[in-house]
Design a protein around this motif. Structure first.
Motif, PDB file in Angstrom:
ATOM      1  N   ASP A  44       0.817  -1.115  -0.011  1.00  9.42           N
ATOM      2  CA  ASP A  44       0.143   0.035   0.104  1.00  9.42           C
ATOM      3  C   ASP A  44       0.831   1.312   0.101  1.00  9.42           C
ATOM      4  N   PHE A  47       1.217   1.798  -3.631  1.00 11.47           N
ATOM      5  CA  PHE A  47      -0.206   2.527  -3.933  1.00 11.47           C
ATOM      6  C   PHE A  47      -0.320   3.873  -3.756  1.00 11.47           C
ATOM      7  N   PHE A  51      -1.226   7.209  -5.790  1.00  8.46           N
ATOM      8  CA  PHE A  51      -2.541   7.884  -5.291  1.00  8.46           C
ATOM      9  C   PHE A  51      -2.436   9.381  -5.044  1.00  8.46           C
ATOM     10  N   GLU A  82      -1.348  10.420   6.786  1.00 11.15           N
ATOM     11  CA  GLU A  82      -1.455   8.911   6.416  1.00 11.15           C
ATOM     12  C   GLU A  82      -0.128   8.514   6.030  1.00 11.15           C
ATOM     13  N   PHE A 108      -3.160  -1.574 -10.146  1.00  8.87           N
ATOM     14  CA  PHE A 108      -3.498  -0.378  -9.557  1.00  8.87           C
ATOM     15  C   PHE A 108      -2.595   0.729 -10.046  1.00  8.87           C
ATOM     16  N   ALA A 131     -11.405   3.870  -4.712  1.00 12.01           N
ATOM     17  CA  ALA A 131     -10.620   3.763  -3.631  1.00 12.01           C
ATOM     18  C   ALA A 131     -10.969   4.419  -2.283  1.00 12.01           C
ATOM     19  N   GLU A 132     -11.725   5.375  -2.151  1.00 13.87           N
ATOM     20  CA  GLU A 132     -12.131   5.890  -0.964  1.00 13.87           C
ATOM     21  C   GLU A 132     -13.484   5.576  -0.537  1.00 13.87           C
ATOM     22  N   TYR A 135     -13.291   2.054   0.977  1.00  8.46           N
ATOM     23  CA  TYR A 135     -12.590   1.869   2.337  1.00  8.46           C
ATOM     24  C   TYR A 135     -13.492   2.375   3.281  1.00  8.46           C
ATOM     25  N   TRP A 154      -5.527   2.600  11.341  1.00  6.75           N
ATOM     26  CA  TRP A 154      -5.612   2.373   9.687  1.00  6.75           C
ATOM     27  C   TRP A 154      -7.302   2.318   9.425  1.00  6.75           C
ATOM     28  N   HIS A 158      -9.856   5.909   7.819  1.00  6.00           N
ATOM     29  CA  HIS A 158     -11.032   5.821   6.927  1.00  6.00           C
ATOM     30  C   HIS A 158     -12.186   5.615   7.329  1.00  6.00           C
ATOM     31  N   GLU A 191      -9.471  -3.690  -5.866  1.00 10.19           N
ATOM     32  CA  GLU A 191      -9.346  -3.737  -4.347  1.00 10.19           C
ATOM     33  C   GLU A 191      -9.604  -5.185  -3.609  1.00 10.19           C
ATOM     34  N   PHE A 194      -6.335  -6.999  -3.869  1.00  6.38           N
ATOM     35  CA  PHE A 194      -5.131  -6.574  -3.091  1.00  6.38           C
ATOM     36  C   PHE A 194      -5.461  -6.945  -1.854  1.00  6.38           C
TER      37      PHE A 194
END
Ligand SMILES: Cc1ncc(CN)c(N)n1
Length: 200
Positions: A44, A47, A51, A82, A108, A131-132, A135, A154, A158, A191, A194
């Protein structure tokens, strides 16, 4: 024009498989094996870099000042709080070294680079939306956060009113400019893959 609600409905099977993934359940329970968490976060981190670049492309391509400013504010949070989480978490897991992207990460990176290079606001926002929103969907449980900061932070990154407002903005924007369904479907598939990849 197809809406974000329609898209989520059409791709519900894979979306729900990601949201109810074993990784998510173990994260909430605070039982994710450290090796799984390390593999997931190391991927990630790759990622995250792409991102941030994609958020930059959204800032650049936005066709309205209000949306541009909202994306810019979120970019600051991702590059701030983050990124700080990643630094601490990878150090604790002794996983800060360079890694090669696993296939879902590589997928991705390709998807995000292609959206970024297109300069198409609608395409860029469609990737950000999946992606958001996905999550937020798994992080938005009423349960108390687990005790270990590695898992709890984590989740906290989100969920909550500010993250929900960010996802609402993404939905409003995608509904306004029109989603790219092929990109939406590909991102949802990635997703789920992943999370699978975290288990080796
Ligand atoms: C793979 C993936 N997808 C989404 C997110 C949330 N921005 C993330 N950190 N990593």
């Amino acid at each position: 024009m197809i809406t974000s609600a329609d898209l989520r409905h059409r791709h519900a099977e894979v979306w729900d498989a990601a949201v109810r993934h074993r990784f998510v359940d173990e994260l909430w329970a605070g039982t994710v094996d450290d090796a799984v968490m390390a593999r997931y976060l190391a991927q990630d981190a790759l990622f995250l870099d792409a991102f941030v670049a994609l958020l930059g492309a959204a800032v650049s391509s936005a066709d309205e000042p209000g949306a541009r400013m909202a994306v810019a504010r979120q970019l600051g949070l991702v590059a701030g709080d983050e990124d700080d989480y990643f630094t601490r978490a990878l150090a604790r897991l002794d996983a800060a070294g360079p890694v090669e992207p696993l296939p879902p990460t590589a997928g991705f990176l390709t998807l995000m680079e292609s959206a970024r290079r297109s300069g198409e606001y609608a395409t860029i926002m469609t990737v950000l939306l999946v992606a958001e929103w996905l999550y937020l969907d798994w992080a938005d449980r009423p349960d108390p956060a687990p005790t270990d900061w590695l898992h709890a932070e984590w989740i906290e990154l989100h969920r909550g009113p500010a993250f929900a407002a960010w996802v609402a903005l993404l939905r409003t924007e995608v509904d306004r400019v029109g989603a790219d369904e092929a990109v939406f479907a590909r991102a949802v598939d990635l997703e789920r893959a992943f999370f699978d990849a975290a288990y080796g």
